[in-house]
Design a protein around this motif. Sequence first.
Motif, PDB file in Angstrom:
ATOM      1  N   LYS A  53       0.838  -1.103  -0.026  1.00  0.00           N
ATOM      2  CA  LYS A  53      -0.089  -0.008   0.063  1.00  0.00           C
ATOM      3  C   LYS A  53       1.071   1.079  -0.045  1.00  0.00           C
ATOM      4  CE  LYS A  53      -3.754  -2.335   2.424  1.00  0.00           C
ATOM      5  NZ  LYS A  53      -4.391  -2.436   3.779  1.00  0.00           N
ATOM      6  N   ALA A  54       0.444   2.206  -0.526  1.00  0.00           N
ATOM      7  CA  ALA A  54       1.376   3.548  -0.751  1.00  0.00           C
ATOM      8  C   ALA A  54       1.279   4.138   0.575  1.00  0.00           C
ATOM      9  CB  ALA A  54       0.437   4.546  -1.656  1.00  0.00           C
ATOM     10  N   LEU A  55       2.529   4.686   0.964  1.00  0.00           N
ATOM     11  CA  LEU A  55       2.693   5.185   2.244  1.00  0.00           C
ATOM     12  C   LEU A  55       2.557   6.934   2.133  1.00  0.00           C
ATOM     13  CD1 LEU A  55       6.134   3.612   3.371  1.00  0.00           C
ATOM     14  CD2 LEU A  55       3.960   3.447   4.570  1.00  0.00           C
ATOM     15  N   ASP A  56       1.791   7.411   3.101  1.00  0.00           N
ATOM     16  CA  ASP A  56       1.802   8.857   2.826  1.00  0.00           C
ATOM     17  C   ASP A  56       3.253   9.416   3.857  1.00  0.00           C
ATOM     18  OD1 ASP A  56       1.378   8.554   5.646  1.00  0.00           O
ATOM     19  OD2 ASP A  56      -0.593   8.805   5.450  1.00  0.00           O
ATOM     20  N   ALA A  57       3.351  10.630   3.785  1.00  0.00           N
ATOM     21  CA  ALA A  57       4.375  11.163   4.329  1.00  0.00           C
ATOM     22  C   ALA A  57       4.603  10.997   5.633  1.00  0.00           C
ATOM     23  CB  ALA A  57       4.673  12.617   3.992  1.00  0.00           C
ATOM     24  N   GLU A  58       3.638  10.936   6.469  1.00  0.00           N
ATOM     25  CA  GLU A  58       3.688  10.719   7.864  1.00  0.00           C
ATOM     26  C   GLU A  58       3.924   9.611   8.373  1.00  0.00           C
ATOM     27  OE1 GLU A  58       0.722  11.150  11.871  1.00  0.00           O
ATOM     28  OE2 GLU A  58      -0.197  11.501   9.864  1.00  0.00           O
ATOM     29  N   ALA A  59       3.394   8.242   7.454  1.00  0.00           N
ATOM     30  CA  ALA A  59       3.749   7.089   7.801  1.00  0.00           C
ATOM     31  C   ALA A  59       5.282   6.760   7.630  1.00  0.00           C
ATOM     32  CB  ALA A  59       2.759   6.224   6.843  1.00  0.00           C
ATOM     33  N   ALA A  60       5.747   7.348   6.515  1.00  0.00           N
ATOM     34  CA  ALA A  60       6.979   7.278   6.034  1.00  0.00           C
ATOM     35  C   ALA A  60       7.913   7.854   7.205  1.00  0.00           C
ATOM     36  CB  ALA A  60       7.213   8.083   4.585  1.00  0.00           C
ATOM     37  N   THR A  61       7.742   8.974   7.709  1.00  0.00           N
ATOM     38  CA  THR A  61       8.260   9.788   8.569  1.00  0.00           C
ATOM     39  C   THR A  61       8.544   8.599   9.938  1.00  0.00           C
ATOM     40  OG1 THR A  61       7.759  11.788   7.922  1.00  0.00           O
ATOM     41  CG2 THR A  61       8.485  11.523  10.270  1.00  0.00           C
ATOM     42  N   ASN A  62       7.483   7.986  10.209  1.00  0.00           N
ATOM     43  CA  ASN A  62       7.231   7.273  11.502  1.00  0.00           C
ATOM     44  C   ASN A  62       8.085   5.862  11.130  1.00  0.00           C
ATOM     45  OD1 ASN A  62       5.433   8.667  12.657  1.00  0.00           O
ATOM     46  ND2 ASN A  62       3.861   7.774  11.984  1.00  0.00           N
ATOM     47  N   LEU A  63       8.058   5.251   9.761  1.00  0.00           N
ATOM     48  CA  LEU A  63       8.821   4.234   9.580  1.00  0.00           C
ATOM     49  C   LEU A  63      10.379   4.464   9.518  1.00  0.00           C
ATOM     50  CD1 LEU A  63       8.944   1.199   8.551  1.00  0.00           C
ATOM     51  CD2 LEU A  63       8.671   2.161   6.193  1.00  0.00           C
ATOM     52  N   ILE A  64      10.758   5.621   8.937  1.00  0.00           N
ATOM     53  CA  ILE A  64      11.997   5.829   8.765  1.00  0.00           C
ATOM     54  C   ILE A  64      12.921   6.044  10.370  1.00  0.00           C
ATOM     55  CG2 ILE A  64      13.760   7.807   8.056  1.00  0.00           C
ATOM     56  CD1 ILE A  64      12.079   7.715   5.711  1.00  0.00           C
ATOM     57  N   PHE A  65      12.220   7.015  10.971  1.00  0.00           N
ATOM     58  CA  PHE A  65      12.661   7.318  12.546  1.00  0.00           C
ATOM     59  C   PHE A  65      12.561   5.983  13.529  1.00  0.00           C
ATOM     60  CE2 PHE A  65      12.531  11.451  10.619  1.00  0.00           C
ATOM     61  CZ  PHE A  65      13.565  12.002  11.095  1.00  0.00           C
ATOM     62  N   SER A  66      11.806   5.272  13.392  1.00  0.00           N
ATOM     63  CA  SER A  66      11.557   3.726  14.137  1.00  0.00           C
ATOM     64  C   SER A  66      12.799   2.952  13.824  1.00  0.00           C
ATOM     65  CB  SER A  66      10.164   3.363  13.935  1.00  0.00           C
ATOM     66  OG  SER A  66      10.090   2.661  12.424  1.00  0.00           O
ATOM     67  N   ILE A  67      13.096   2.949  12.375  1.00  0.00           N
ATOM     68  CA  ILE A  67      14.085   2.179  11.922  1.00  0.00           C
ATOM     69  C   ILE A  67      15.485   2.707  12.443  1.00  0.00           C
ATOM     70  CG2 ILE A  67      15.459   1.268   9.961  1.00  0.00           C
ATOM     71  CD1 ILE A  67      12.924   1.233   8.363  1.00  0.00           C
ATOM     72  N   MET A  68      15.522   3.962  12.580  1.00  0.00           N
ATOM     73  CA  MET A  68      16.592   4.575  12.985  1.00  0.00           C
ATOM     74  C   MET A  68      16.896   4.475  14.410  1.00  0.00           C
ATOM     75  SD  MET A  68      16.882   8.064  10.938  1.00  0.00           S
ATOM     76  CE  MET A  68      17.579   9.057  12.196  1.00  0.00           C
ATOM     77  N   GLU A  69      15.932   4.375  15.194  1.00  0.00           N
ATOM     78  CA  GLU A  69      15.601   4.377  16.579  1.00  0.00           C
ATOM     79  C   GLU A  69      16.041   2.746  17.119  1.00  0.00           C
ATOM     80  OE1 GLU A  69      12.830   4.959  20.475  1.00  0.00           O
ATOM     81  OE2 GLU A  69      11.953   5.233  18.674  1.00  0.00           O
ATOM     82  N   GLU A  70      15.540   2.016  16.310  1.00  0.00           N
ATOM     83  CA  GLU A  70      15.868   0.679  16.640  1.00  0.00           C
ATOM     84  C   GLU A  70      17.345   0.341  16.463  1.00  0.00           C
ATOM     85  OE1 GLU A  70      14.587  -3.949  15.027  1.00  0.00           O
ATOM     86  OE2 GLU A  70      13.165  -2.009  14.682  1.00  0.00           O
ATOM     87  N   ALA A  71      18.093   0.841  15.500  1.00  0.00           N
ATOM     88  CA  ALA A  71      19.341   0.681  14.866  1.00  0.00           C
ATOM     89  C   ALA A  71      20.148   1.726  15.901  1.00  0.00           C
ATOM     90  CB  ALA A  71      19.600   0.975  13.449  1.00  0.00           C
ATOM     91  N   GLY A  72      19.700   2.335  16.928  1.00  0.00           N
ATOM     92  CA  GLY A  72      20.465   3.230  17.290  1.00  0.00           C
ATOM     93  C   GLY A  72      21.322   4.360  16.782  1.00  0.00           C
ATOM     94  N   ALA A  73      20.726   4.764  15.488  1.00  0.00           N
ATOM     95  CA  ALA A  73      21.354   5.781  14.630  1.00  0.00           C
ATOM     96  C   ALA A  73      20.887   7.057  15.106  1.00  0.00           C
ATOM     97  CB  ALA A  73      21.104   5.200  13.351  1.00  0.00           C
ATOM     98  N   GLU A  74      21.956   8.188  15.006  1.00  0.00           N
ATOM     99  CA  GLU A  74      21.162   9.614  15.243  1.00  0.00           C
ATOM    100  C   GLU A  74      20.808  10.188  13.862  1.00  0.00           C
ATOM    101  OE1 GLU A  74      23.493  11.859  18.537  1.00  0.00           O
ATOM    102  OE2 GLU A  74      25.162  10.196  17.847  1.00  0.00           O
ATOM    103  N   VAL A  75      21.736   9.646  12.824  1.00  0.00           N
ATOM    104  CA  VAL A  75      21.150  10.341  11.531  1.00  0.00           C
ATOM    105  C   VAL A  75      20.828   8.928  10.557  1.00  0.00           C
ATOM    106  CG1 VAL A  75      22.087  11.563   9.753  1.00  0.00           C
ATOM    107  CG2 VAL A  75      23.003  12.185  11.926  1.00  0.00           C
ATOM    108  N   GLY A  76      19.904   9.289   9.780  1.00  0.00           N
ATOM    109  CA  GLY A  76      19.615   8.384   8.576  1.00  0.00           C
ATOM    110  C   GLY A  76      20.047   8.976   7.425  1.00  0.00           C
ATOM    111  N   ILE A  77      20.433   8.017   6.430  1.00  0.00           N
ATOM    112  CA  ILE A  77      21.295   8.324   5.389  1.00  0.00           C
ATOM    113  C   ILE A  77      20.392   7.884   4.117  1.00  0.00           C
ATOM    114  CG2 ILE A  77      23.362   8.378   3.783  1.00  0.00           C
ATOM    115  CD1 ILE A  77      23.791   9.883   6.641  1.00  0.00           C
TER     116      ILE A  77
END
Length: 1010
Positions: A386-410
């Motif tokens: 299903k198509a992701l809206d910007a809010e869902a994409a934001t939550n997905l990206i920053f949750s992946i970063m948090e899980e990995a312990g990363a301060e910056v996503g590239i």
Amino acid sequence: MAQDTLHLYSAAEAECLFQELYGPVGRATALPSERDQNFKLVVEGEGAFVLKLYAPETDRIWLEAQDALLQELAERDADLPLPRVVPNNKNKITDEVLDPSGKPRPIRLLSWMEGEVWNKAAQKQDLDYSQIGQLMGRMDKALKSFGHEGANRTFLWDIAQAVTHRAFLHLIDDEKIRSIVTDILDRFEQENACALNKLPSQVIHNDANDYNILVDKQGQISGLIDFGDFINSYRVCDLAVACAYAMLGQRDPVGRACDVVSGYHRVNPLTAGEIALVYDLVQVRLAESVCMAAQQYAANPENEYLLISQKDVRELLIRMEQINREVVHYRFRDVCGLEACPGSRKLVQWLSANADQIGPICDPALSADNVLVLDLSTLSVDEEGKALDAEAATNLIFSIMEEAGAEVGIGNYLEDRNVYKGDFFETVDPEERRTVHLGIDLFLPAYAPLYAPLDGKVRVHNDNTRDYDYGPVVILEHETDEGQVFYTKYGHLSRTSLALWEGGKAFKKGELIGYVGPYPENGNWAPHVHFQLLLDLMGMENDVCGVAARSERNVWASVCPSPNLILGMQIKCEGTIVRSARDIRSERARHLGPNLSLSYRAPLKIVRGEAQFLYSDSGDAYLDMVNNVCHVGHCHPRVVKAATSQLPVLNTNTRYLHDNIVNYARELLSTFPEPLEVCFFVNSGSEANDLALRLAQNYTGSRDMLVVDHAYHGNLTSLIDLSPYKFNRKGGKGRPEHVRVCPMPDGYRGPVKASDPDCGDKYADMAIRELRALEQAGGKPCAFIAESLLGCGGQIVLPQGYLPKIYQAVRASGGLCIADEVQVGFGRIGEHMWGFEQQGVVPDIVTLGKPIANGHPMGAVVTTRAVADAFVTGMEYFNTFGGNPVSCAIGLEVLQVVRDERLQNNARRVGERMMQGLRRMVDNHPLIGEVRGMGLFIGVELVQDHDTLEPATLEAGKLVNLMKECGILLSTDGPLDNVVKIKPPICFSADDAERFLREFDRCLALVEQE
């Protein structure tokens, strides 16, 4: 002179004129023409010609010039597919006849050019447009020094004379087209004409349109006709004309033009100034076409066809107005092998050399420890598609970063993404969008501060408010200490940043330049900064592309080098570039050696291999029956594991002790008979043969070699000298003085047939005669080298008794015997591990390559202790990667796979089944001359006639291409290129053999029916 006063010759009259002036009797057929008359004359047994009858008022100087031009081309480049002038009985090329009304009519005869016009052929098959450029480049090169007063004329179709078309502008009925044409002529007069005057000039054809170019059934250009528009102009105008017609009606007109430009440059290099003008001159030619049609229609308004035929021209002009001219200029530079954006390499070097002068652009400092590289290539959909809206994409990206312990996503540079939704990501090509990311994304919390990495000033800024645009964006201008200007771009910032950019503000390194924007004011994206490095804003300013079309990737990668040059992250943050088969061919032509060949009429892009199968980019599976390099099968899991297990641990050279090299040497030598007991490890079969040559020379003190005709032993200079397959063929320099060539022991095509019980002895005697001639000349043999079964010679099994007799004679004369097992070793022939064993001999030196490590670059020389000791001269032999731990781990695993999977026995059984099946086909297929081979080393020689043995070379090529269409890969070999060679990985199965036999039988029947 009015048309109705001109006598029109009939076909019968043309036949009479032809016989009177040229001698033969021919049958005439009228050809379409406007003012002049053309007839096709067919003469039985002599071919066809074109008889041309010109109007009485035709300029005789112009005709003389055309004659001279065609003669010049024939002399300068005889292989050009062009008509040739044919002199008449009076040895005149152009003569005159009086027509029935008493008017003198110039007449000439040209050779007939076979083929279908390009326009029609292109509707049936995908033609290679680079051929057009190559043809025109060769022709212009041949005409470089040609001159004639008849070529210096006023002519409306000359691009250089474009300003004369202003007189017709008012006749163009379409206001939009009239405006476009006016702008083109204005630009020509104000900019192009001056630049054109500085470029090379010469006589050019000037009319390479798609009805003047002929194509054969294979899609190759077979002719160029109609030299009536030739003129002394500028060389680049000839290319521009060809590009203009190639672009008409095309989905990707610029791509077609790139093909033509690259083809031209390959044979007749263009200057940078010429390349810069091509696109503008194409527009000028199209503008001339519109003006010419308008004035013709004004004089003949009932001819609606004049407007219909202009449809493609007008549509192309409109599309070209929507294309950035600088991008096209850079694409042309790129396809010509030049740096697409001039100065790109220079900036990269400056940034690399001054890395310590560059500051961070954000907090925290970017390092491999605190960043996470994200895969954004498929971010537009969730796990359920299903198509992701910007809010869902934001939550997905920053949750992946948090899980990995990363301060910056590239987000990667040059990553191909499908997330771009706005209509401004469309291109003029309806099948292509802009998808390739040109910056690096840094995913940070909203309002995170950003800093200038270098001193700079605001070049441009804006709030791009369209959905999926940049939101607030700023571009800073910087300058190197050498004065080179470049830019950094920051997109998706906050509106609070706008106040920082007013008035073209200058920033010092480290000063605050803005803040990461929150959703949705940043263009409706997850909070991040799009950071991009640029050399050229391409006239787009704040709308300069941050995402490129795939077709323009090379250009934009040059305009926008990797932003990591500034960010300095010690990680991989660049997407993998995946190209189409067509693009890869273009890149190969541009950057690889031109004598690097491709297989098949339509080359395959292979992306994966497994066992005996190869897989194309379209997912099609191909049964690989020609790749003996991957001996135990493509990507054999045990071999892959051996490599990937050793590679992370250690890979160094033989100056250190390591288990792998001695373990492998013991295992390898256990397969050889005594006294072969010493190994040298190298990186290829060519290196192995070169080292064998050195060993033999040191041992014997001699340099004179005996080789077998048509043999190939490697691509090093020393081995080209030992390879008649190379030195006696095109590009070769002939036999070196220190080499004696022994006749190939071909029991099918040679003077002694395989049915002769003494065949082996007789061919050995022929070789020994070369040895005696060497001795009589005062020489001594260094060595006799031969493949144990002949590969390039046509998959020939040596007749019994051949090697024993030669080996005995060579050794008696003081020479050594070298067995080249590069192609046939490691159990391929089934009955034996090594090919020389089927002759009952033991060589002094054996060379290995290709299959030794299943495609990993490795080779080996196996020899006797005596030969190895003679090589100890005080000079060290060291090969940096020969015998390294990774190569030896792979080599050992290959040997053990052959053993454990009983692949030698498999080669024997499956090979016998294929040989039986092929031999049963002989009675049903007259093209099969002989089936020969051992195990999975098989050749099928095709002949036109079993008595004369005339080779069926063309048919062999057709067969191989037909089999490819059936999903089976084969190739041809042999001195006459008429032997179908069969050398699959030795994991080839009985089921594979049955499939091959069925398709071979069917495809061969199709070839024979043609």
